[in-house]
Design an enzyme around this catalytic site. Structure first.
Site, PDB file in Angstrom:
ATOM      1  N   HIS A 179      -3.545   4.446  11.969  1.00 37.14           N
ATOM      2  CA  HIS A 179      -4.800   5.187  12.150  1.00 37.14           C
ATOM      3  C   HIS A 179      -6.020   4.299  11.892  1.00 37.14           C
ATOM      4  CE1 HIS A 179      -2.060   8.789  11.517  1.00 37.14           C
ATOM      5  NE2 HIS A 179      -2.515   8.875  12.750  1.00 37.14           N
ATOM      6  N   ASP A 198      -5.041   8.844  21.080  1.00 32.93           N
ATOM      7  CA  ASP A 198      -3.977   8.860  20.063  1.00 32.93           C
ATOM      8  C   ASP A 198      -2.880   9.777  20.596  1.00 32.93           C
ATOM      9  OD1 ASP A 198      -2.454   8.838  17.792  1.00 32.93           O
ATOM     10  OD2 ASP A 198      -3.909   9.875  16.542  1.00 32.93           O
ATOM     11  N   SER A 199      -2.200   9.293  21.613  1.00 29.12           N
ATOM     12  CA  SER A 199      -1.277  10.161  22.346  1.00 29.12           C
ATOM     13  C   SER A 199       0.150   9.993  21.859  1.00 29.12           C
ATOM     14  CB  SER A 199      -1.303   9.799  23.827  1.00 29.12           C
ATOM     15  OG  SER A 199      -0.681   8.550  23.999  1.00 29.12           O
ATOM     16  N   GLU A 252      -7.060  18.164  21.828  1.00 22.02           N
ATOM     17  CA  GLU A 252      -5.599  18.186  21.620  1.00 22.02           C
ATOM     18  C   GLU A 252      -5.043  19.330  22.471  1.00 22.02           C
ATOM     19  OE1 GLU A 252      -2.828  16.794  19.499  1.00 22.02           O
ATOM     20  OE2 GLU A 252      -1.891  18.320  20.767  1.00 22.02           O
ATOM     21  N   PRO A 272       3.404  16.210  28.633  1.00 24.71           N
ATOM     22  CA  PRO A 272       1.961  16.312  28.907  1.00 24.71           C
ATOM     23  C   PRO A 272       1.208  15.003  28.716  1.00 24.71           C
ATOM     24  CG  PRO A 272       2.489  17.372  26.802  1.00 24.71           C
ATOM     25  CD  PRO A 272       3.804  17.003  27.451  1.00 24.71           C
ATOM     26  N   ASP A 329       4.207   9.534  23.056  1.00 17.63           N
ATOM     27  CA  ASP A 329       4.789   8.620  24.047  1.00 17.63           C
ATOM     28  C   ASP A 329       4.576   9.176  25.462  1.00 17.63           C
ATOM     29  OD1 ASP A 329       5.632   7.189  21.903  1.00 17.63           O
ATOM     30  OD2 ASP A 329       7.743   7.699  22.074  1.00 17.63           O
ATOM     31  N   GLY A 374      -6.400  16.515  27.686  1.00 13.65           N
ATOM     32  CA  GLY A 374      -7.324  15.376  27.725  1.00 13.65           C
ATOM     33  C   GLY A 374      -7.531  14.839  29.131  1.00 13.65           C
ATOM     34  N   ASP A 411      -2.646  15.426  14.402  1.00 11.89           N
ATOM     35  CA  ASP A 411      -2.309  15.351  12.968  1.00 11.89           C
ATOM     36  C   ASP A 411      -3.543  15.082  12.108  1.00 11.89           C
ATOM     37  OD1 ASP A 411      -2.662  12.404  13.000  1.00 11.89           O
ATOM     38  OD2 ASP A 411      -0.798  12.421  14.156  1.00 11.89           O
TER      39      ASP A 411
HETATM   40  N1  SAM Z   1       0.322   8.550  16.385  1.00 17.69           N
HETATM   41  C1  SAM Z   1       1.227   9.163  17.257  1.00 17.69           C
HETATM   42  C2  SAM Z   1       2.133   8.228  18.021  1.00 17.69           C
HETATM   43  O1  SAM Z   1       1.744   7.100  18.358  1.00 17.69           O
HETATM   44  O2  SAM Z   1       3.255   8.648  18.278  1.00 17.69           O
HETATM   45  C3  SAM Z   1       0.596  10.185  18.088  1.00 17.69           C
HETATM   46  C4  SAM Z   1       0.317  11.362  17.236  1.00 17.69           C
HETATM   47  S1  SAM Z   1      -0.508  12.743  17.852  1.00 17.69           S
HETATM   48  C5  SAM Z   1       0.403  13.968  17.004  1.00 17.69           C
HETATM   49  C6  SAM Z   1      -0.104  12.892  19.588  1.00 17.69           C
HETATM   50  C7  SAM Z   1      -0.656  14.193  20.146  1.00 17.69           C
HETATM   51  O3  SAM Z   1      -0.969  14.032  21.519  1.00 17.69           O
HETATM   52  C8  SAM Z   1       0.322  15.363  20.078  1.00 17.69           C
HETATM   53  O4  SAM Z   1      -0.102  16.284  19.124  1.00 17.69           O
HETATM   54  C9  SAM Z   1       0.327  15.954  21.499  1.00 17.69           C
HETATM   55  O5  SAM Z   1       0.318  17.362  21.514  1.00 17.69           O
HETATM   56  C10 SAM Z   1      -0.971  15.360  22.049  1.00 17.69           C
HETATM   57  N2  SAM Z   1      -1.022  15.293  23.522  1.00 17.69           N
HETATM   58  C11 SAM Z   1      -0.030  14.940  24.392  1.00 17.69           C
HETATM   59  N3  SAM Z   1      -0.468  15.011  25.666  1.00 17.69           N
HETATM   60  C12 SAM Z   1      -1.775  15.395  25.598  1.00 17.69           C
HETATM   61  C13 SAM Z   1      -2.780  15.653  26.590  1.00 17.69           C
HETATM   62  N4  SAM Z   1      -2.525  15.520  27.906  1.00 17.69           N
HETATM   63  N5  SAM Z   1      -4.019  16.031  26.161  1.00 17.69           N
HETATM   64  C14 SAM Z   1      -4.304  16.179  24.853  1.00 17.69           C
HETATM   65  N6  SAM Z   1      -3.381  15.962  23.872  1.00 17.69           N
HETATM   66  C15 SAM Z   1      -2.142  15.578  24.242  1.00 17.69           C
END
Ligand code: SAM
Length: 284
Positions: free
Chosen positions: A58, A151-152, A102, A158, A154, A134, A82
């Protein structure tokens, strides 16, 4: 608990207890307490963060781009439910507004309940949470942010569209003059193709593009990349502002500079990419 890294590699974690488990509209969300790495958040069985080393990830995702920007007042975080990235962004006194976009409101709710070390950042009055995709969000906004952090999870489900050239093109439009984008771009050991393609795709829309790295043992047993694009041509990757009183556990101005120094085989991955794209030399 066993996490699948590739078809041929699984990593096992000794779990003390499962704290929470639910299926949201988008994914299975779990929180577990592990012996070695403490509490972890998982989405669809893939570890998102652990309390042992979340600060490395982070801090590096937030502070490197924020210290490269002359005056980062408005910041957009995409994903990051998170709260760890928002927590770090808020440490910069220049930041006036943070929008978190998110897709899954349940990740935020679960993190607020079980990961307050990260998610209590959402209570800061500078933060506004927008539950949205996003990919669509950046199509609807223009010239609105100084820094965008992706901060997505993998590139699955989505999150797939968060790794495409079209998305990075829209991010370039959502950024103001001097705007900077930084994205988590996976492991150069296990996902070299993706590292190459993100570097190339960001370079299609930003005059300066760089990869920097950090070691985050929670992810794919260590080496992790971030890719940074700047709308203004950057002739140096040194921090542009003083660190001041900002408190970090991992980030220092020296770490900032060193993170851009890449192993030879990663440099070669990127120059192959530049040769194919005919784009000439860029960062790295
Ligand atoms: N640090 C982490 C990693 O590298 O694995 C990522 C953590 S964060 C919890 C990732 C977040 O991205 C998830 O909560 C997921 O719901 C969100 N996410 C996935 N696709 C997305 C999209 N298209 N738009 C917004 N948020 C999205």
């Amino acid at each position: 608990m066993t996490e699948r890294e590739t078809d041929n590699l699984r990593v096992q974690w000794l779990v003390e207890r499962t704290v929470h488990r639910e299926r949201s509209k988008f994914q299975e969300i779990a929180v577990v307490d592990t012996v070695e790495f403490g509490r972890m958040l998982l989405l669809d069985g893939i570890i998102q963060t652990s309390l042992r080393d979340e600060f490395v990830y982070h801090e590096m995702l937030a502070h490197v781009p924020l210290f490269l920007h002359p005056r980062p007042e408005r910041v957009l975080v995409i994903g990051g439910g998170d709260g760890g990235t928002v927590r770090e962004v808020l440490k910069h006194p220049e930041v006036r507004r943070v929008h978190l976009v998110e897709i899954d409101e349940r990740v935020i709710a679960v993190s607020r309940q079980y990961l307050p070390e990260l998610a209590s950042s959402f209570d800061d009055p500078r933060v506004e949470i927008r539950i949205d995709d996003g990919i669509e969000y950046v199509k609807r906004h223009r010239n609105a942010y100084d820094v965008v952090l992706v901060d997505s999870s993998d590139p699955l489900g989505p999150a797939v569209g968060l790794f495409t050239s079209e998305f990075y093109g829209n991010v370039a439009e959502v950024l103001r003059k001097d705007g900077i984008l930084a994205v988590q771009s996976e492991s150069y050991i296990f996902s070299a193709d993706l590292v190459q393609s993100v570097y190339r795709a960001i370079g299609e829309h930003f005059p300066s593009v760089f990869i920097y790295t950090a070691n985050v043992p929670t992810y794919s047993v260590g080496p992790w990349t971030f890719t940074l694009g700047s709308k203004r041509f950057l002739d140096s990757v040194a921090p542009r502002r003083a660190n001041g009183k900002l408190r970090t556990r991992y980030y220092t101005p020296e770490i900032h500079r060193a993170a851009f120094v890449l192993p030879r085989f990663v440099q070669e991955l990127l120059s192959e990419q530049e040769d194919e794209a005919g784009t000439g030399t860029r960062g790295a």
